[in-house]
Design a protein around this motif. Structure first.
Motif, PDB file in Angstrom:
ATOM      1  N   PRO A  86       0.836  -1.207   0.000  1.00 62.28           N
ATOM      2  CA  PRO A  86       0.000   0.000   0.000  1.00 62.28           C
ATOM      3  C   PRO A  86       0.870   1.255   0.000  1.00 62.28           C
ATOM      4  O   PRO A  86       2.007   1.247   0.479  1.00 62.28           O
ATOM      5  CB  PRO A  86      -0.802  -0.129   1.303  1.00 62.28           C
ATOM      6  CG  PRO A  86      -0.790  -1.583   1.630  1.00 62.28           C
ATOM      7  CD  PRO A  86       0.537  -2.090   1.125  1.00 62.28           C
ATOM      8  N   ASP A  87       0.324   2.331  -0.533  1.00 60.18           N
ATOM      9  CA  ASP A  87       1.068   3.586  -0.574  1.00 60.18           C
ATOM     10  C   ASP A  87       1.454   4.033   0.834  1.00 60.18           C
ATOM     11  O   ASP A  87       0.686   3.881   1.786  1.00 60.18           O
ATOM     12  CB  ASP A  87       0.220   4.690  -1.220  1.00 60.18           C
ATOM     13  CG  ASP A  87      -0.026   4.417  -2.697  1.00 60.18           C
ATOM     14  OD1 ASP A  87       0.717   3.599  -3.268  1.00 60.18           O
ATOM     15  OD2 ASP A  87      -0.953   5.012  -3.257  1.00 60.18           O
ATOM     16  N   ALA A  88       2.648   4.592   0.943  1.00 57.55           N
ATOM     17  CA  ALA A  88       3.083   5.156   2.220  1.00 57.55           C
ATOM     18  C   ALA A  88       2.329   6.455   2.477  1.00 57.55           C
ATOM     19  O   ALA A  88       1.878   7.137   1.547  1.00 57.55           O
ATOM     20  CB  ALA A  88       4.583   5.424   2.195  1.00 57.55           C
ATOM     21  N   ALA A  89       2.170   6.769   3.733  1.00 59.90           N
ATOM     22  CA  ALA A  89       1.496   8.011   4.090  1.00 59.90           C
ATOM     23  C   ALA A  89       2.304   9.207   3.601  1.00 59.90           C
ATOM     24  O   ALA A  89       3.534   9.173   3.590  1.00 59.90           O
ATOM     25  CB  ALA A  89       1.313   8.088   5.608  1.00 59.90           C
ATOM     26  N   VAL A  90       1.610  10.248   3.183  1.00 57.49           N
ATOM     27  CA  VAL A  90       2.278  11.460   2.727  1.00 57.49           C
ATOM     28  C   VAL A  90       2.923  12.157   3.924  1.00 57.49           C
ATOM     29  O   VAL A  90       2.266  12.422   4.930  1.00 57.49           O
ATOM     30  CB  VAL A  90       1.279  12.409   2.037  1.00 57.49           C
ATOM     31  CG1 VAL A  90       1.959  13.715   1.655  1.00 57.49           C
ATOM     32  CG2 VAL A  90       0.689  11.741   0.804  1.00 57.49           C
ATOM     33  N   ARG A  91       4.238  12.440   3.798  1.00 62.87           N
ATOM     34  CA  ARG A  91       4.955  13.129   4.868  1.00 62.87           C
ATOM     35  C   ARG A  91       5.901  14.155   4.279  1.00 62.87           C
ATOM     36  O   ARG A  91       6.431  13.965   3.186  1.00 62.87           O
ATOM     37  CB  ARG A  91       5.749  12.135   5.725  1.00 62.87           C
ATOM     38  CG  ARG A  91       4.868  11.225   6.578  1.00 62.87           C
ATOM     39  CD  ARG A  91       5.694  10.411   7.571  1.00 62.87           C
ATOM     40  NE  ARG A  91       6.536   9.426   6.894  1.00 62.87           N
ATOM     41  CZ  ARG A  91       7.351   8.594   7.536  1.00 62.87           C
ATOM     42  NH1 ARG A  91       7.448   8.646   8.860  1.00 62.87           N
ATOM     43  NH2 ARG A  91       8.075   7.722   6.873  1.00 62.87           N
ATOM     44  N   THR A  92       6.107  15.240   5.001  1.00 60.90           N
ATOM     45  CA  THR A  92       7.038  16.270   4.562  1.00 60.90           C
ATOM     46  C   THR A  92       8.466  15.847   4.898  1.00 60.90           C
ATOM     47  O   THR A  92       8.700  14.926   5.681  1.00 60.90           O
ATOM     48  CB  THR A  92       6.737  17.607   5.247  1.00 60.90           C
ATOM     49  OG1 THR A  92       6.928  17.457   6.671  1.00 60.90           O
ATOM     50  CG2 THR A  92       5.304  18.047   4.977  1.00 60.90           C
ATOM     51  N   TRP A  93       9.425  16.562   4.320  1.00 56.88           N
ATOM     52  CA  TRP A  93      10.826  16.268   4.640  1.00 56.88           C
ATOM     53  C   TRP A  93      11.109  16.362   6.137  1.00 56.88           C
ATOM     54  O   TRP A  93      11.756  15.473   6.699  1.00 56.88           O
ATOM     55  CB  TRP A  93      11.730  17.227   3.869  1.00 56.88           C
ATOM     56  CG  TRP A  93      12.011  16.778   2.467  1.00 56.88           C
ATOM     57  CD1 TRP A  93      11.348  15.820   1.761  1.00 56.88           C
ATOM     58  CD2 TRP A  93      13.031  17.265   1.609  1.00 56.88           C
ATOM     59  NE1 TRP A  93      11.888  15.698   0.511  1.00 56.88           N
ATOM     60  CE2 TRP A  93      12.917  16.564   0.390  1.00 56.88           C
ATOM     61  CE3 TRP A  93      14.017  18.226   1.749  1.00 56.88           C
ATOM     62  CZ2 TRP A  93      13.762  16.797  -0.682  1.00 56.88           C
ATOM     63  CZ3 TRP A  93      14.863  18.458   0.671  1.00 56.88           C
ATOM     64  CH2 TRP A  93      14.743  17.756  -0.523  1.00 56.88           C
TER      65      TRP A  93
END
Length: 236
Positions: A86-93
């Protein structure tokens, strides 16, 4: 067709058929192929896909070729498990760095010319630089020029700018001065980060923070090393 020798690697042969009255009654088709490159099963699969395309356009003359499903049900089932996790959760740098710090803060994150920084060091020092940049007015919708050679400072600067919410503009200090000036003017960079060795070749188009200058280093050490908050990022 009984063709003993393949003249091409893969060739589609078509022959129009007629009924007893001489009226067109369809086509017969066959594939001629080199057995050194294809086996019977592979060519049969190609033939089945061709038939699917012909069936689709025969049913709907307005069918979009790119939308026609050429794979069979068995092929679809075989490919489905290959879609990955499954796609990884969206996270900022900054969130990615924080996750690495939490996982193993004392693991080595950066090594250059005999000097190493742990993830905790990288996090704390980039926080200090980020706070200084924010005090200078850097934040979302702004650019910061990074005129630094490959170094620990260059890595720290990338993370620091990301933590402010700004974007970084990589500038090679070895570029001609007029090219650097154009990049700074074209990007509307608010300021820049550099080192002592590079500062002399940089135009004064923007204010520059010289990270290895003793006065700047002393000032940075007075900033808190804890994480930069969203409120601080948007304060500018």
């Amino acid at each position: 067709f009984d063709v003993p020798v393949a003249k091409q690697d893969l060739q589609l042969l078509l022959s129009e058929t007629f009924d007893e009255a001489g009226r067109p009654s369809g086509f017969e088709a066959a594939f001629d192929y080199a057995t050194s490159l294809f086996d019977a099963a592979s060519v049969e699969a190609i033939a089945a896909r061709l038939i699917r395309v012909l069936d689709a356009v025969g049913r709907d003359r307005h069918a979009v070729v790119g939308d026609i499903e050429i794979l069979g049900a068995d092929e679809q089932r075989a490919l489905a498990p290959a879609r990955g996790n499954p796609d990884a959760a969206v996270r900022t740098w900054p969130e990615l760095l924080a996750a690495a710090v939490a996982l193993d803060p004392y693991a080595v994150a950066v090594t250059y010319r005999g000097i190493s920084l742990s993830y905790a060091d990288l996090d704390s020092w980039s926080n200090r630089i980020a706070r200084m940049l924010i005090d200078y007015g850097v934040g979302p919708e702004t650019f910061v020029a990074l005129a630094l050679p490959r170094s620990i400072e260059s890595v720290l600067s990338v993370w620091a700018v990301a933590k402010t919410g700004a974007a970084f503009l990589p500038v090679d200090p070895n570029y001609p001065a007029d090219r650097i000036a154009h990049m700074l003017e074209d990007s509307h960079a608010a300021m820049g980060l550099t080192d002592i060795d590079s500062r002399g070749s940089l135009p004064d188009t923007v204010p520059w923070l010289v990270l290895d200058d003793p006065e700047i280093s002393a000032e940075l050490s007075r900033y808190p090393a804890d994480a930069v908050t969203d409120v601080e990022r948007t304060a500018t």
